[in-house]
Design an enzyme around this catalytic site. Structure first.
Site, PDB file in Angstrom:
ATOM      1  N   HIS A 133       0.873  -1.189   0.000  1.00 47.15           N
ATOM      2  CA  HIS A 133       0.000   0.000   0.000  1.00 47.15           C
ATOM      3  C   HIS A 133       0.906   1.234   0.000  1.00 47.15           C
ATOM      4  O   HIS A 133       0.977   1.972   0.987  1.00 47.15           O
ATOM      5  CB  HIS A 133      -0.889  -0.041   1.247  1.00 47.15           C
ATOM      6  CG  HIS A 133      -2.101   0.829   1.158  1.00 47.15           C
ATOM      7  ND1 HIS A 133      -2.409   1.597   0.062  1.00 47.15           N
ATOM      8  CD2 HIS A 133      -3.093   1.066   2.072  1.00 47.15           C
ATOM      9  CE1 HIS A 133      -3.535   2.264   0.284  1.00 47.15           C
ATOM     10  NE2 HIS A 133      -3.965   1.956   1.493  1.00 47.15           N
ATOM     11  N   ARG A 291      -3.161  11.732   2.549  1.00 42.77           N
ATOM     12  CA  ARG A 291      -3.342  10.838   1.388  1.00 42.77           C
ATOM     13  C   ARG A 291      -3.609  11.678   0.143  1.00 42.77           C
ATOM     14  O   ARG A 291      -3.076  11.413  -0.932  1.00 42.77           O
ATOM     15  CB  ARG A 291      -4.530   9.888   1.625  1.00 42.77           C
ATOM     16  CG  ARG A 291      -4.299   8.802   2.664  1.00 42.77           C
ATOM     17  CD  ARG A 291      -3.288   7.777   2.194  1.00 42.77           C
ATOM     18  NE  ARG A 291      -3.669   7.159   0.936  1.00 42.77           N
ATOM     19  CZ  ARG A 291      -4.522   6.133   0.796  1.00 42.77           C
ATOM     20  NH1 ARG A 291      -5.048   5.583   1.856  1.00 42.77           N
ATOM     21  NH2 ARG A 291      -4.792   5.625  -0.398  1.00 42.77           N
TER      22      ARG A 291
END
Ligand code: CP
Ligand code: NVA
Length: 308
Positions: A133, A291
Site C-alpha cells: 500500500h 493521502r
C-alpha cells in the site's frame, strides 16, 4: 505520453531522490491549497479508478485531488467491468490506455496489478493490493515529517500482523533510513517475499514477537486492522492479536512525544483503544488528509511534473 509510463506500484521500485521529489511536491501542494491556490496542473487529464474492494479514503482522496488539479475521474468497479466476465487484465489495460490518461487500481492480487501495468501505456498507480500500500506509506512519511521532522535514524514500531501496509513500511525504512521494529505474532509473520525484502534492507528492520520490546522508545507507533481485506480467519485473528492492542499502557513504553498513526479504518477496541486514537499523540486525521496531498504529487510526478 511517449516512452515508458511512470507507474507507481511499490516503494521499493524507487530511488530515494524520486520519493523525495514527490514528498516535496506534496508538501508544496498542501501549502498552496491552504493559501487558496489550486494550480490546474492536470487540466483535462482523466484518471480511471478501478476498485475491486471497498474504500473510503483512497477513493475520495484521489477523486477530490484530481479535481483540485483540474482533471477528472472515472469511478469503476471490477464487478461492473468485463473483468468480471474473464476479460484479461492485460486486455483491459490495453483498451483503457486508449481512453484515459492514468489508471489507479485497488485489487487484491499484486500479480494482477503488475500485469495491468506491463500492458498499460499510461501510468498505473497501486491503490492497495494484498502485498503493498505505497500511497498510504507516502502519506505516513509526509505526516511524520510535518509533525516530527526527517525520518532518518528515527525509530518506527509496527505492532500487529504482517500485511500490505507493513510491507510498504519495510520498503520505506530501507530507503529513508528509519529503524523499523516489528512486533508480530508467529502465526501472522511476514511471508517469504517480505522476509526477503527485510533481509535486503539489513539491520534497518528488526522482527520479533514482543510488542513491549518493539515499541520501546519509538518515535512513531503504527498499527492496522487485524483483519485485512481478503483475510478469512477473523475470530482466530482477534484472539491471537489481542496482546498487540495499542492502548495507553503499551504507548507508555514509546518515547514521550511519540506519534501514533493508523491507515484507517480503525477497529476501536481491537487493535487500538479510543484513548490512543483520540489522544494527543494521534495524528490519524492529518495522516488521512495527507493521502490526498501525496497522491496529487504522485499523479503530477506520473505526468512528468516535479515541482510547482
Ligand atoms: N487507508 C485506506 O486505504 O483507506 P480506504 O480503505 O478507506 O481507502
Ligand atoms: N491492511 C488493510 C489496509 C486497509 C486500508 C487491508 O488490507 O484491509
Amino acid at each position: 505520453m511517449t516512452g515508458q509510463p511512470r507507474h507507481f506500484l511499490d516503494l521499493k521500485d524507487f530511488s530515494l531522490p524520486t520519493l523525495r521529489t514527490i514528498l516535496d511536491l506534496a508538501h508544496a501542494l498542501k501549502t498552496a491549497l491552504r493559501s487558496g491556490e489550486r494550480p490546474d496542473l492536470l487540466r483535462d487529464k482523466v484518471l480511471a479508478m478501478i476498485f475491486e474492494r471497498q474504500s473510503t479514503r483512497t477513493r475520495v482522496s484521489f477523486d477530490v485531488g484530481m479535481r483540485q488539479l483540474g482533471g477528472q475521474t472515472l469511478m469503476l468497479t471490477g464487478q461492473e467491468m468485463q473483468l468480471a466476465r474473464e476479460e484479461t487484465i492485460e486486455d483491459t489495460a490495453r483498451v483503457m490506455s486508449r481512453y484515459v490518461d492514468a489508471i489507479m487500481i485497488r485489487i487484491l492480487s499484486h500479480d494482477d496489478l503488475t500485469d495491468l501495468a506491463s500492458a498499460s501505456s499510461v501510468p498505473v498507480i497501486n491503490g492497495l493490493t494484498r502485498r503493498s500500500h505505497p500511497c498510504q506509506v507516502m502519506a505516513d512519511i509526509m505526516t511524520f515529517e510535518e509533525n516530527a521532522g526527517p525520518l532518518q535514524g528515527r525509530k518506527v514500531a509496527w505492532i500487529g500482523d504482517s500485511n500490505n501496509v507493513l510491507a510498504s513500511w519495510v520498503h520505506a525504512a530501507g530507503l529513508f533510513g528509519a529503524r523499523l521494529s516489528i512486533a508480530c505474532p508467529k502465526q501472522y509473520w511476514p511471508d517469504e517475499g517480505l522476509l526477503s525484502d527485510i533481509a535486503e534492507v539489513g539491520d534497518t528492520v528488526s522482527l520479533d514477537t514482543d510488542p513491549v520490546a518493539a515499541i520501546a522508545d519509538a518515535d512513531l507507533v503504527l498499527t492496522d486492522t487485524w483483519v485485512s481485506m481478503g483475510d478469512t480467519d477473523e475470530g482466530e485473528r482477534r484472539r491471537i492479536l489481542k496482546p498487540y492492542q495499542v492502548n495507553p499502557r503499551l504507548m507508555g513504553h514509546a518515547a514521550p512525544d511519540a506519534l501514533f498513526m493508523h491507515c484507517l479504518p480503525a477497529h476501536r477496541g481491537d487493535e487500538v483503544t479510543d484513548e490512543v486514537i483520540d489522544g494527543p499523540q494521534s495524528v490519524v486525521w492529518d495522516e488521512a488528509e495527507n493521502r490526498m496531498h501525496v497522491q496529487k504529487a504522485i499523479l503530477c510526478w506520473a505526468f512528468g511534473i516535479e515541482s510547482i
